[in-house]
Design a protein around this motif. Sequence first.
Motif, PDB file in Angstrom:
ATOM      1  N   SER A  12      50.968  62.208  90.532  1.00  0.00           N
ATOM      2  CA  SER A  12      51.842  62.384  89.374  1.00  0.00           C
ATOM      3  C   SER A  12      53.259  62.757  89.792  1.00  0.00           C
ATOM      4  O   SER A  12      53.465  63.366  90.834  1.00  0.00           O
ATOM      5  N   THR A  34      45.938  53.689  82.882  1.00  0.00           N
ATOM      6  CA  THR A  34      44.554  54.179  82.912  1.00  0.00           C
ATOM      7  C   THR A  34      44.490  55.695  82.790  1.00  0.00           C
ATOM      8  O   THR A  34      43.496  56.239  82.321  1.00  0.00           O
ATOM      9  N   GLY A  35      45.555  56.387  83.201  1.00  0.00           N
ATOM     10  CA  GLY A  35      45.589  57.848  83.051  1.00  0.00           C
ATOM     11  C   GLY A  35      45.482  58.244  81.586  1.00  0.00           C
ATOM     12  O   GLY A  35      44.826  59.229  81.235  1.00  0.00           O
ATOM     13  N   ALA A  36      46.105  57.444  80.703  1.00  0.00           N
ATOM     14  CA  ALA A  36      46.043  57.732  79.269  1.00  0.00           C
ATOM     15  C   ALA A  36      44.602  57.647  78.771  1.00  0.00           C
ATOM     16  O   ALA A  36      44.195  58.403  77.878  1.00  0.00           O
ATOM     17  N   TYR A  38      41.837  58.340  80.617  1.00  0.00           N
ATOM     18  CA  TYR A  38      41.163  59.567  81.064  1.00  0.00           C
ATOM     19  C   TYR A  38      41.605  60.764  80.215  1.00  0.00           C
ATOM     20  O   TYR A  38      40.809  61.648  79.895  1.00  0.00           O
ATOM     21  N   ARG A  39      42.883  60.776  79.845  1.00  0.00           N
ATOM     22  CA  ARG A  39      43.394  61.878  79.033  1.00  0.00           C
ATOM     23  C   ARG A  39      42.781  61.864  77.622  1.00  0.00           C
ATOM     24  O   ARG A  39      42.430  62.909  77.073  1.00  0.00           O
ATOM     25  N   ARG A  97      49.470  64.511  76.310  1.00  0.00           N
ATOM     26  CA  ARG A  97      50.428  64.961  77.338  1.00  0.00           C
ATOM     27  C   ARG A  97      50.588  66.474  77.326  1.00  0.00           C
ATOM     28  O   ARG A  97      51.340  67.026  78.118  1.00  0.00           O
ATOM     29  N   SER A 106      41.581  66.494  85.207  1.00  0.00           N
ATOM     30  CA  SER A 106      41.052  66.200  86.546  1.00  0.00           C
ATOM     31  C   SER A 106      39.559  66.504  86.637  1.00  0.00           C
ATOM     32  O   SER A 106      38.824  65.806  87.344  1.00  0.00           O
ATOM     33  N   SER A 109      37.733  63.661  84.756  1.00  0.00           N
ATOM     34  CA  SER A 109      37.800  62.359  85.438  1.00  0.00           C
ATOM     35  C   SER A 109      37.088  62.376  86.792  1.00  0.00           C
ATOM     36  O   SER A 109      36.985  61.334  87.430  1.00  0.00           O
ATOM     37  N   GLU A 139      48.156  50.796  86.095  1.00  0.00           N
ATOM     38  CA  GLU A 139      48.624  52.012  86.748  1.00  0.00           C
ATOM     39  C   GLU A 139      47.552  53.094  86.770  1.00  0.00           C
ATOM     40  O   GLU A 139      46.842  53.255  85.784  1.00  0.00           O
ATOM     41  N   GLY A 140      47.386  53.789  87.916  1.00  0.00           N
ATOM     42  CA  GLY A 140      46.407  54.874  87.962  1.00  0.00           C
ATOM     43  C   GLY A 140      46.325  55.544  89.310  1.00  0.00           C
ATOM     44  O   GLY A 140      47.339  55.777  89.976  1.00  0.00           O
ATOM     45  N   ARG A 141      45.091  55.871  89.725  1.00  0.00           N
ATOM     46  CA  ARG A 141      44.860  56.537  91.007  1.00  0.00           C
ATOM     47  C   ARG A 141      43.981  55.699  91.934  1.00  0.00           C
ATOM     48  O   ARG A 141      44.034  55.827  93.143  1.00  0.00           O
ATOM     49  N   ASP A 142      43.127  54.857  91.329  1.00  0.00           N
ATOM     50  CA  ASP A 142      42.106  54.116  92.093  1.00  0.00           C
ATOM     51  C   ASP A 142      42.128  52.637  91.752  1.00  0.00           C
ATOM     52  O   ASP A 142      41.120  51.950  91.884  1.00  0.00           O
ATOM     53  N   ARG A 168      58.766  65.909  86.593  1.00  0.00           N
ATOM     54  CA  ARG A 168      57.867  66.339  85.516  1.00  0.00           C
ATOM     55  C   ARG A 168      58.572  67.311  84.565  1.00  0.00           C
ATOM     56  O   ARG A 168      58.451  67.219  83.354  1.00  0.00           O
ATOM     57  N   ASP A 194      42.414  65.530  92.514  1.00  0.00           N
ATOM     58  CA  ASP A 194      42.310  64.070  92.447  1.00  0.00           C
ATOM     59  C   ASP A 194      42.066  63.463  93.830  1.00  0.00           C
ATOM     60  O   ASP A 194      41.383  62.455  93.964  1.00  0.00           O
ATOM     61  N   ARG A 197      38.216  64.699  95.304  1.00  0.00           N
ATOM     62  CA  ARG A 197      36.952  64.480  94.595  1.00  0.00           C
ATOM     63  C   ARG A 197      36.122  63.400  95.312  1.00  0.00           C
ATOM     64  O   ARG A 197      36.667  62.527  96.002  1.00  0.00           O
TER      65      ARG A 197
HETATM   66  O1  C5P Z   1      48.523  59.406  85.389  1.00  0.00           O
HETATM   67  P1  C5P Z   1      48.182  60.654  84.626  1.00  0.00           P
HETATM   68  O2  C5P Z   1      48.889  61.875  85.112  1.00  0.00           O
HETATM   69  O3  C5P Z   1      48.328  60.483  83.139  1.00  0.00           O
HETATM   70  O4  C5P Z   1      46.627  60.847  84.899  1.00  0.00           O
HETATM   71  C1  C5P Z   1      45.962  61.990  84.418  1.00  0.00           C
HETATM   72  C2  C5P Z   1      44.718  62.282  85.247  1.00  0.00           C
HETATM   73  O5  C5P Z   1      43.734  61.271  85.029  1.00  0.00           O
HETATM   74  C3  C5P Z   1      44.914  62.308  86.753  1.00  0.00           C
HETATM   75  O6  C5P Z   1      45.346  63.592  87.199  1.00  0.00           O
HETATM   76  C4  C5P Z   1      43.505  61.989  87.261  1.00  0.00           C
HETATM   77  O7  C5P Z   1      42.690  63.143  87.272  1.00  0.00           O
HETATM   78  C5  C5P Z   1      42.975  61.059  86.189  1.00  0.00           C
HETATM   79  N1  C5P Z   1      43.049  59.637  86.561  1.00  0.00           N
HETATM   80  C6  C5P Z   1      42.067  59.132  87.379  1.00  0.00           C
HETATM   81  N2  C5P Z   1      42.038  57.811  87.684  1.00  0.00           N
HETATM   82  C7  C5P Z   1      42.977  56.974  87.215  1.00  0.00           C
HETATM   83  C8  C5P Z   1      44.030  57.477  86.391  1.00  0.00           C
HETATM   84  C9  C5P Z   1      44.034  58.824  86.097  1.00  0.00           C
HETATM   85  O8  C5P Z   1      41.192  59.881  87.834  1.00  0.00           O
HETATM   86  N3  C5P Z   1      42.913  55.670  87.499  1.00  0.00           N
END
Ligand code: C5P
Length: 233
Positions: A12, A34-36, A38-39, A97, A106, A109, A139-142, A168, A194, A197
């Motif tokens: 982030s 994709t974060g949205a 999970y949120r 948000r 976290s 997810s 967009e995301g983490r994985d 931020r 993140d 895990r």
């Molecule tokens: O991108 P953003 O800050 O909105 O993502 C929020 C949380 O969602 C991340 O901190 C992470 O824990 C989780 N996430 C994830 N995999 C993704 C996108 C987000 O685990 N592809």
Amino acid sequence: TLRGVVAVDGPSGTGKSTTARGLAIRLGARYLDTGAMYRAVTLAVLRSGLPLDVATTSADGSDDVAAVALGARVTVSTDPAEPRVRLDGEDVAAEIRGSAVTGAVSAVSALTAVRHHLVDEQRRIAAEALEDGAGIVVEGRDIGTVVLPDAGLKVFLTASELVRAGRRDAENTAAGRADSPDSRADLARRDKLDSSRAASPLRPADDAVEVDTSTLDIEGVLDRLQDLAEDRD
Ligand code: C5P
């Protein structure tokens, strides 16, 4: 490889959302945050009132938290001009948000059952774009490692911790959020969770292009990514 699919991953505060969305607009592609997702699922869990420590101890999806998360109806629009996320039909863009969701996301997810469920949905959305002849920036983490490992272009954005916390703060101030959900300590804590895990941790794919955004402004990052995307196509 999947032409027209761009994966943007990173921690982030690297400007990931602004960049991914801007790139989609420049390329005339769709955009998926994709974060949205999970949120939004995390918001459903919080609203259920279930204690969240369950989520951190049982990762097999057999607990109530995972059940609520899997039952949540999360829908997104993939128009980069107007990205939307809804929980059971309600627009939750602002609420997801806030500090409550940011503090809990976290843990939720990290649940494998939640990840499988959302990854399926993310792949479906990407496939639908390609069927329609459209490109998509996801967009995301994985995304490059797990969700779309065949993406034609994988970008991993980085920035120094100081720069990320500053971005931020600016974002929260601009959005009028006084409670500043992501202080420097929160950001570091979330990135650690993140990255460490067991289920699809945050890490660059072997074939990702790493872009350090510390000294670049948004336009500079976008120019670089657009060049990369156009080279691949
Ligand atoms: O991108 P953003 O800050 O909105 O993502 C929020 C949380 O969602 C991340 O901190 C992470 O824990 C989780 N996430 C994830 N995999 C993704 C996108 C987000 O685990 N592809």
